[in-house]
Design an enzyme around this catalytic site. Structure first.
Site, PDB file in Angstrom:
ATOM      1  N   TYR A 105      -3.516   2.675  -0.410  1.00  0.00           N
ATOM      2  CA  TYR A 105      -4.651   2.755  -1.331  1.00  0.00           C
ATOM      3  C   TYR A 105      -4.064   2.908  -2.732  1.00  0.00           C
ATOM      4  CZ  TYR A 105      -8.892   4.579  -3.563  1.00  0.00           C
ATOM      5  OH  TYR A 105      -9.964   4.783  -4.404  1.00  0.00           O
ATOM      6  N   ASP A 144      -6.567  -1.425  -0.056  1.00  0.00           N
ATOM      7  CA  ASP A 144      -7.238  -1.627  -1.338  1.00  0.00           C
ATOM      8  C   ASP A 144      -6.172  -1.585  -2.419  1.00  0.00           C
ATOM      9  OD1 ASP A 144      -8.668  -1.516  -3.674  1.00  0.00           O
ATOM     10  OD2 ASP A 144      -9.850   0.256  -3.136  1.00  0.00           O
TER      11      ASP A 144
END
Length: 264
Positions: A105, A144
């Site tokens: 992330y 992400d």
């Protein structure tokens, strides 16, 4: 092999919005989460005995966090970059017989770009970490990455130029990573496809009109290209402001162990 990555933007909330239904339907061999936003003991997921669960919690409550659920027994599990810890719980690396899996992330530069300098420095450390892994075995990176790499990766490129997630600096770091021996699996299969997004803001009707960004990825060591069967975005799956992305790979073989520059 079927792999899934999903920024759930709060797992406890997502569980109440269909997480288990999608998880059970997809039946992934490896299922990765970002932005779990919880601490140890705050949730107990019943995923079945076939899945091993690995969690990396942020020290700050209700913030960041990653998790990996896998049917395949890893040889080792590492949290953070090399031996350093990540207080924001952003990285989990699993080593398997034929490859490494890195669930990440990536830090956001923030709307006012106050964290851009940190983000760029983090990108350099992360790329070096991946290259060290890639010297040993091929790497699959998912998560992400908080950047729309190309103009076709977001609906309104002109209006967002210079904004967090679409600055020239962030896009250049993504280009540098790909040029270092990695492939964006979705763009490899669909080099000109537009309107394929994985994140939408919470503004009214934005998702309905598909005004989104593609910031969730599966990147692979370039020598894994021949094994890519499909890479897709399950944009119809709700439960978060992101949707899941999926990578399907064919069976691996000895060619995975060729030097990094052998296939490409």
């Amino acid at each position: 092999m079927n792999l899934v990555s999903w920024n759930v933007n709060g797992l406890r909330s997502c569980v109440n919005k269909g997480f288990h239904e999608y998880f059970n339907h997809i039946g992934a061999d490896i299922f990765c989460l970002q932005e779990t936003k919880l601490q140890e003991g705050q949730i107990s997921l019943e995923l079945g005995e076939e899945y091993r669960q690995y969690w990396n919690y942020a020290l700050k409550k209700g913030y960041s966090g990653t998790a990996v659920f896998t049917k395949i027994q890893p040889l080792s599990v590492r949290y953070g970059l090399e031996e350093e810890t990540e207080p924001e719980g952003r990285i989990i690396t699993l080593e398997f017989d034929s490859f490494y899996l890195v669930n990440v992330y990536t830090p956001n530069a923030k709307r006012d770009l106050s964290r851009l300098a940190y983000r760029l420095e983090w990108e350099d450390r992360f790329r070096n970490f991946l290259l060290q892994l890639d010297d040993r075995k091929p790497v699959i990176i998912c998560g992400d990455l908080n950047v729309a790499h190309q103009e076709i990766d977001l609906k309104n490129a002109k209006g967002n130029r210079g904004n967090s997630g679409f600055t020239e600096e962030e896009r250049e770091k993504m280009s540098l990573l790909l040029d270092s021996g990695f492939t964006d699996s979705f763009r490899y299969l669909y080099p000109e496809r537009t309107d394929a997004y994985s994140w939408w803001s919470n503004m009214p009707k934005v998702r309905e009109r598909n005004v989104g960004w593609r910031i969730d990825y599966f990147l692979v060591s370039t020598r894994l290209r021949p094994f890519i069967v499909d890479a897709r975005i399950d944009s119809n799956v709700l439960g978060s402001d992101h949707c899941p992305v999926v990578l399907e790979l064919a069976n691996f073989n000895e060619s995975l162990f060729l030097p990094r520059d052998t296939i490409g």
